[in-house]
Design a protein around this motif. Structure first.
Motif, mmCIF file in Angstrom:
data_model
loop_
_atom_site.group_PDB
_atom_site.id
_atom_site.type_symbol
_atom_site.label_atom_id
_atom_site.label_comp_id
_atom_site.label_asym_id
_atom_site.label_seq_id
_atom_site.Cartn_x
_atom_site.Cartn_y
_atom_site.Cartn_z
ATOM 1 N N SER A 162 0.775 -1.264 0.045
ATOM 2 C CA SER A 162 -0.075 -0.124 0.044
ATOM 3 C C SER A 162 0.926 1.425 -0.072
ATOM 4 O O SER A 162 0.437 2.175 -0.697
ATOM 5 C CB SER A 162 -0.890 0.078 1.149
ATOM 6 N N ASP B 21 -5.794 -1.464 -4.931
ATOM 7 C CA ASP B 21 -5.254 -1.992 -3.928
ATOM 8 C C ASP B 21 -6.169 -3.073 -2.899
ATOM 9 O O ASP B 21 -7.036 -2.547 -2.201
ATOM 10 C CB ASP B 21 -4.776 -0.701 -2.681
ATOM 11 N N GLU B 22 -5.619 -4.342 -2.989
ATOM 12 C CA GLU B 22 -6.583 -5.392 -2.448
ATOM 13 C C GLU B 22 -7.957 -5.403 -2.796
ATOM 14 O O GLU B 22 -8.905 -5.266 -2.114
ATOM 15 C CB GLU B 22 -6.376 -5.619 -0.920
HETATM 16 MG MG MG Z 1 -1.924 -2.706 2.102
#
Ligand code: MG
Ligand code: ATP
Length: 282
Positions: free
Chosen positions: A43, A175-176
């Motif tokens: 991240s 991000d995910e």
């Molecule tokens: Mg992360």
């Protein structure tokens, strides 16, 4: 053309070295996966690429389509315009829950219209048509008038993707994006991201923990460990043995695939074309 270029990027938070000398380059039109255990820096790296965070050190640099956005810990002039070329999806969708799906998607236009129109929420017909088309493309045209809070998780992520479509960025970073979704919704989201990459030529960078998705959807994977890039190569070279080594004590976070490739072990593991640092000796 290089879409994303990161060089000598380091970042320290207090006593945590979140990124150490990260170098990577992603060509326009690539679809790249970013993996690594919790806390490995995924991240943080994404936030630097998106221009939300400044690196440390005189030599750290990030460039988007060959235009430097930050160097030596300073944001550079023109970074704002360049950053419009990058849209981001998050695990938690980041929709405004009390607003309609339509308005949430139109928010993607804010960087590209006069500020007064955005403030007053004045959107023209072609912008609304574009938002509807984006919702149709991600398969949720019928929820256009609903409040965002009434959508399922999978629908919310698809609305967030529609918002990035109207943003018309040339780079999409997620991000995910599938971490909170059930497998069917996760596949749908991945299919849509893959289609955006292939059909629109948009450069896509996605962080995730589910290795089976890395293998299925991404030609290339970048793996991080403790703030460093420790693997950058074809996703087919990611063996379960390598991944267990990569995640180390955090292996329980891994969602390892039960694929023919997994069954094929313990055949000699293919050697990733670029293995770095700690993994060389292992
Ligand atoms: Mg992360
Ligand atoms: N704003 C911050 N302040 C202090 N420490 C931070 C900050 N942001 C990140 N860190 C630390 O930097 C390291 C990398 O964090 P990061 O969020 O990038 O990891 P990640 O790979 O995305 O993990 P996850 O898979 O859990 O999302 C962690 O040790 C984290 O605690």
């Amino acid at each position: 053309m290089t879409a994303i270029s990161v060089s000598r990027l380091s970042k320290r938070f207090g006593t945590t070295q979140a990124l150490s000398d990260v170098d990577l380059s992603i060509e326009a039109g690539e679809m790249v996966c970013l993996i690594g255990a919790s806390g490995s820096g995924k991240s943080t790296l994404i936030r630097h690429i998106a221009g939300l965070e400044l690196g440390d050190g005189a030599r750290s640099q990030v460039a988007i389509f060959d235009a430097p956005t930050q160097a030596g810990g300073r944001m550079l002039p023109g970074a704002r315009a360049t950053r419009r070329d990058v849209s981001i999806l998050f695990q938690q969708f980041n929709l405004v829950s009390r607003l309609s799906v339509m308005t949430n998607v139109l928010i993607g236009k804010l960087g590209r219209i006069p500020r007064w129109r955005g403030t007053l929420g004045v959107f023209n017909k072609s912008e609304k048509d574009e938002a509807k088309a984006a919702l149709a493309r991600v398969g949720i045209a019928k929820v256009v008038r609903q409040r965002a809070s009434t959508l399922s998780g999978g629908q919310q992520q698809r609305a967030a993707i529609a918002r990035t479509l109207v943003q018309r960025s040339r780079i999409l970073i997620a991000d995910e994006p599938i971490a909170s979704l059930d497998p069917a919704s996760a596949r749908r989201v991945m299919d849509i991201l893959s289609d955006i990459n292939r059909t629109d030529g948009i450069t896509v960078l996605v962080s995730l923990h589910q290795v089976e998705y890395a293998r299925r959807y991404f030609p290339r994977t970048i793996a991080m460990r403790e703030g460093r890039v420790v693997f950058d190569g074809p996703s087919t070279a990611l063996t379960n043995a390598f991944l267990s080594e990569l995640y180390g004590a955090a292996s329980e976070e891994l969602v390892l695939p039960d694929t023919p490739a997994a069954h094929a072990e313990p055949r000699p593991a293919p050697v990733p074309h670029k293995r770095l640092g700690a993994f060389e000796a292992a």
